[in-house]
Design a protein around this motif. Structure first.
Motif, PDB file in Angstrom:
ATOM      1  N   THR A 202       0.815  -1.214   0.000  1.00 51.18           N
ATOM      2  CA  THR A 202       0.000   0.000   0.000  1.00 51.18           C
ATOM      3  C   THR A 202       0.845   1.259   0.000  1.00 51.18           C
ATOM      4  N   PHE A 203       2.150   1.106   0.022  1.00 51.71           N
ATOM      5  CA  PHE A 203       3.008   2.280   0.060  1.00 51.71           C
ATOM      6  C   PHE A 203       4.258   2.016  -0.755  1.00 51.71           C
ATOM      7  N   GLN A 204       4.946   3.088  -1.076  1.00 55.77           N
ATOM      8  CA  GLN A 204       6.256   2.967  -1.692  1.00 55.77           C
ATOM      9  C   GLN A 204       7.187   3.960  -1.017  1.00 55.77           C
ATOM     10  N   ILE A 205       8.440   3.600  -0.956  1.00 56.20           N
ATOM     11  CA  ILE A 205       9.437   4.448  -0.317  1.00 56.20           C
ATOM     12  C   ILE A 205      10.304   5.074  -1.391  1.00 56.20           C
ATOM     13  N   GLU A 206      10.378   6.397  -1.373  1.00 54.74           N
ATOM     14  CA  GLU A 206      11.208   7.135  -2.315  1.00 54.74           C
ATOM     15  C   GLU A 206      12.436   7.653  -1.575  1.00 54.74           C
ATOM     16  N   THR A 207      13.577   7.596  -2.213  1.00 55.58           N
ATOM     17  CA  THR A 207      14.808   8.097  -1.606  1.00 55.58           C
ATOM     18  C   THR A 207      15.389   9.202  -2.475  1.00 55.58           C
ATOM     19  N   PHE A 208      16.134  10.092  -1.832  1.00 57.32           N
ATOM     20  CA  PHE A 208      16.704  11.259  -2.509  1.00 57.32           C
ATOM     21  C   PHE A 208      18.177  11.345  -2.149  1.00 57.32           C
ATOM     22  N   ASP A 209      18.988  11.539  -3.178  1.00 54.21           N
ATOM     23  CA  ASP A 209      20.429  11.465  -2.991  1.00 54.21           C
ATOM     24  C   ASP A 209      21.077  12.799  -2.645  1.00 54.21           C
ATOM     25  N   VAL A 210      20.368  13.902  -2.858  1.00 55.57           N
ATOM     26  CA  VAL A 210      20.980  15.208  -2.612  1.00 55.57           C
ATOM     27  C   VAL A 210      21.123  15.412  -1.121  1.00 55.57           C
ATOM     28  N   PRO A 211      22.315  15.633  -0.587  1.00 53.39           N
ATOM     29  CA  PRO A 211      22.462  15.867   0.851  1.00 53.39           C
ATOM     30  C   PRO A 211      21.658  17.074   1.289  1.00 53.39           C
ATOM     31  N   ALA A 212      20.986  16.946   2.419  1.00 55.20           N
ATOM     32  CA  ALA A 212      20.065  17.992   2.852  1.00 55.20           C
ATOM     33  C   ALA A 212      20.762  19.287   3.177  1.00 55.20           C
ATOM     34  N   GLY A 213      22.018  19.245   3.618  1.00 61.23           N
ATOM     35  CA  GLY A 213      22.646  20.473   4.096  1.00 61.23           C
ATOM     36  C   GLY A 213      23.524  21.169   3.092  1.00 61.23           C
ATOM     37  N   THR A 320      -1.289   4.760  12.732  1.00 61.28           N
ATOM     38  CA  THR A 320       0.125   4.392  12.818  1.00 61.28           C
ATOM     39  C   THR A 320       0.932   5.537  13.424  1.00 61.28           C
ATOM     40  N   ILE A 321       0.658   6.753  12.974  1.00 60.19           N
ATOM     41  CA  ILE A 321       1.369   7.921  13.511  1.00 60.19           C
ATOM     42  C   ILE A 321       1.071   8.078  14.992  1.00 60.19           C
ATOM     43  N   ARG A 322      -0.180   7.886  15.374  1.00 59.97           N
ATOM     44  CA  ARG A 322      -0.546   8.023  16.783  1.00 59.97           C
ATOM     45  C   ARG A 322       0.213   6.992  17.629  1.00 59.97           C
ATOM     46  N   GLY A 323       0.342   5.758  17.105  1.00 59.03           N
ATOM     47  CA  GLY A 323       1.105   4.746  17.828  1.00 59.03           C
ATOM     48  C   GLY A 323       2.573   5.113  17.957  1.00 59.03           C
ATOM     49  N   ALA A 324       3.140   5.669  16.888  1.00 66.84           N
ATOM     50  CA  ALA A 324       4.544   6.076  16.937  1.00 66.84           C
ATOM     51  C   ALA A 324       4.751   7.236  17.903  1.00 66.84           C
ATOM     52  N   ARG A 325       3.833   8.201  17.905  1.00 68.29           N
ATOM     53  CA  ARG A 325       3.948   9.330  18.830  1.00 68.29           C
ATOM     54  C   ARG A 325       3.827   8.871  20.281  1.00 68.29           C
ATOM     55  N   SER A 326       2.979   7.889  20.530  1.00 69.82           N
ATOM     56  CA  SER A 326       2.841   7.367  21.884  1.00 69.82           C
ATOM     57  C   SER A 326       4.151   6.759  22.371  1.00 69.82           C
ATOM     58  N   GLU A 327       4.883   6.128  21.465  1.00 71.49           N
ATOM     59  CA  GLU A 327       6.156   5.515  21.824  1.00 71.49           C
ATOM     60  C   GLU A 327       7.266   6.553  21.964  1.00 71.49           C
ATOM     61  N   LEU A 328       7.299   7.514  21.053  1.00 73.32           N
ATOM     62  CA  LEU A 328       8.398   8.487  21.011  1.00 73.32           C
ATOM     63  C   LEU A 328       8.160   9.705  21.889  1.00 73.32           C
ATOM     64  N   LYS A 450      -0.608   4.369   2.129  1.00 72.70           N
ATOM     65  CA  LYS A 450      -1.002   3.889   3.461  1.00 72.70           C
ATOM     66  C   LYS A 450       0.141   3.131   4.114  1.00 72.70           C
ATOM     67  N   TYR A 451       0.462   3.505   5.363  1.00 69.89           N
ATOM     68  CA  TYR A 451       1.540   2.862   6.106  1.00 69.89           C
ATOM     69  C   TYR A 451       0.972   2.416   7.443  1.00 69.89           C
ATOM     70  N   THR A 452       1.028   1.115   7.742  1.00 73.96           N
ATOM     71  CA  THR A 452       0.324   0.590   8.908  1.00 73.96           C
ATOM     72  C   THR A 452       1.224  -0.072   9.944  1.00 73.96           C
ATOM     73  N   SER A 453       2.526  -0.013   9.774  1.00 73.23           N
ATOM     74  CA  SER A 453       3.445  -0.624  10.727  1.00 73.23           C
ATOM     75  C   SER A 453       3.942   0.425  11.711  1.00 73.23           C
ATOM     76  N   VAL A 454       3.486   0.339  12.966  1.00 70.78           N
ATOM     77  CA  VAL A 454       3.937   1.296  13.980  1.00 70.78           C
ATOM     78  C   VAL A 454       5.434   1.134  14.221  1.00 70.78           C
ATOM     79  N   LYS A 455       5.878  -0.102  14.368  1.00 75.03           N
ATOM     80  CA  LYS A 455       7.299  -0.337  14.603  1.00 75.03           C
ATOM     81  C   LYS A 455       8.135   0.149  13.421  1.00 75.03           C
ATOM     82  N   GLY A 456       7.643  -0.113  12.190  1.00 79.60           N
ATOM     83  CA  GLY A 456       8.370   0.347  11.016  1.00 79.60           C
ATOM     84  C   GLY A 456       8.485   1.858  10.976  1.00 79.60           C
ATOM     85  N   LEU A 457       7.403   2.555  11.362  1.00 80.16           N
ATOM     86  CA  LEU A 457       7.441   4.017  11.345  1.00 80.16           C
ATOM     87  C   LEU A 457       8.366   4.545  12.433  1.00 80.16           C
TER      88      LEU A 457
END
Length: 466
Positions: A202-213, A320-328, A450-457
């Motif tokens: 349900t999701f795909q992960i995109e990566t970007f090579d340009v250094p942020a700074g 999923t975000i709510r679960g991650a915020r509860s942990e972090l 859609k991202y549903t893995s709390v641990k993954g997030l």
């Protein structure tokens, strides 16, 4: 000396004789022409959809972003596969068989017996196509609530061809019913295979090579923030698709945008922490304190989310975000940028789906609440995304009026500032490639869908959100 005839051959001959018994005259040329046109169109659309699947190419001219017309949403759903095989390939196979059988059935070069076989195959193929069309149309309207124009065109051809054979086909009713029963059995195999097929990611992960700074800021133009409840009197215009007004300033550089809102009317003695959220390898930067967010504006980790309050994948990702915020806890801030999938306030959407009718107003209401009371914004945001179904705008407004002063909220909504925020959110959505939401964006990574893995997030936030 007599020839040996196998029982299997005898059975085949008996079945064929029964099907061909009392066969009506072959259809005239208008029927054949209509079937040929329908078959050709269906082959063309199925071939294109198959090509788009194999090459992972976007489907041209067919909506997007979750609207009612959304070929990508249909093509990426679980119902686009049968045991991992694209249904467009199955459709293409049926229509190619239909085309070959029709060519034989319509040609006088072949014997009458061969042509009868051809018309029998044509009947079986169009019945299979018509029944499959009913199934997939129901899936699009009832389950997905998206339609694919190319799919609907192929389905319409299948239905027209099936109706034509019912009215003008050469098989007698009993034979036609047998062929229809075989087609129903085939449809059950199709449906069963789709039910058993593992849903695609349900999701795909995109990566970007340009250094942020790497890209520094040469200059940042700042403007005075319009206080809540006051209309903006600026006559600033639009440049490069971004609204520039006293509510927000930005500077454009090669491959980098900086979004910032400076609150000059704040009653705080100290300026808010200047924690910067970087996304897409430095393509855009946002001051966390200046945008709707939940969590400390100077948090160790930051996630930027583009979402719609009416979007089903967004609602599931919210859990999923709510679960991650509860942990972090206070280690993470979520920058919440509502992007309405509604053509009234989002030019990327060509046609507004029925579930997104209130999206513009709900998004503006959320921004207005954030401007008035950030703690109450958090509560309203959680309430609007936390239920089984999204609230209507009337329900959300009634809820908001119990949380803050109704007159202040009314004045804030009328000020036009929430509209400006939404315009900037949409501009950012367009800058990062439009397409599916939700988008969870980090400096080097974006998670789309859609991202549903709390641990993954949680792992992703700790790894990418610093």
């Amino acid at each position: 000396m007599s020839a040996n005839i196998s029982p299997t051959s005898t059975a085949h001959n008996n079945i064929r004789s029964w099907l061909f018994r009392d066969m009506k005259p072959f259809p005239r040329w208008p029927v054949t022409l209509l079937l040929a046109v329908c078959t050709s169109v269906a082959i063309g659309t199925s071939s294109y959809l198959m090509w788009a699947h194999v090459t992972a190419s976007p489907i041209a001219g067919c909506g997007g972003g979750g609207g009612w017309v959304d070929c990508e949403g249909v093509a990426n759903s679980r119902w686009s596969l049968w045991f991992g095989v694209p249904v467009s390939l199955l459709a293409l196979g049926i229509y190619l068989v239909l085309a070959a059988a029709l060519a034989i059935a319509a040609s006088e070069r072949f014997s009458r017996r061969v042509r009868k076989t051809g018309w029998t195959i044509v009947t079986a193929a169009v019945f299979a196509a018509g029944m499959s069309a009913v199934w997939f149309i129901a899936i699009q309207f009832l389950l997905l609530q998206h339609i694919c124009l190319y799919c609907m065109l192929a389905h319409a051809c299948g239905l027209i061809a099936a109706a034509t054979m019912v009215v003008a086909g050469p098989l007698r009713p009993k034979s036609a019913r047998v062929i229809a029963a075989v087609s129903v059995a085939g449809l059950m195999i199709l449906v069963g295979g789709q039910m058993l097929t593992r849903p695609p990611a349900t999701f795909q992960i995109e990566t970007f090579d340009v250094p942020a700074g790497e890209a520094g800021m040469e200059e940042l133009d700042t403007f005075e923030m319009t206080p809540p409840g006051q209309a903006d009197q600026s006559d600033e215009g639009v440049e490069d698709g971004f609204f520039e007004a006293p509510t927000a300033g930005f500077i454009t550089m090669p491959s980098m945008l900086f979004f910032g809102v400076v609150d000059a009317g704040s009653v705080q003695a100290q300026p808010p922490p200047q924690r910067i959220a970087v996304i897409q390898g430095g393509a855009a930067k946002l001051k966390v304190a200046d945008w709707p967010h939940i969590g400390p504006s100077d948090a160790k980790f930051v996630v930027v989310e583009l979402f719609d309050y009416n979007c089903p994948p967004c609602r599931e990702t919210f859990e999923t975000i709510r679960g991650a915020r509860s942990e972090l806890g206070g280690q993470v801030a979520i920058v919440l940028l509502p992007v309405p999938l509604n053509a009234d306030c989002n030019p990327s959407i060509k046609e507004t789906g029925p579930r997104y009718v209130d999206s513009c107003n709900l998004s503006k209401l959320a921004v207005a609440m954030w401007r008035l009371d950030q703690d109450k914004f958090s509560s309203l945001h959680n309430w609007m995304l936390g239920g089984d179904q999204p609230p209507s705008y009337a329900e959300a407004l009634a809820k908001a009026n119990t949380m803050v002063d109704p007159d202040a909220l009314k004045a804030e909504l009328a000020s036009g500032v929430p509209d400006q925020f939404i315009a900037r959110h949409v501009a950012l959505y367009r800058r990062v490639g439009e397409g599916s939401i939700p988008k969870l964006m980090f400096p080097r990574t974006s998670v789309v869908g859609k991202y549903t893995s709390v641990k993954g997030l949680i792992d992703l936030i700790r790894r990418e959100g610093g």
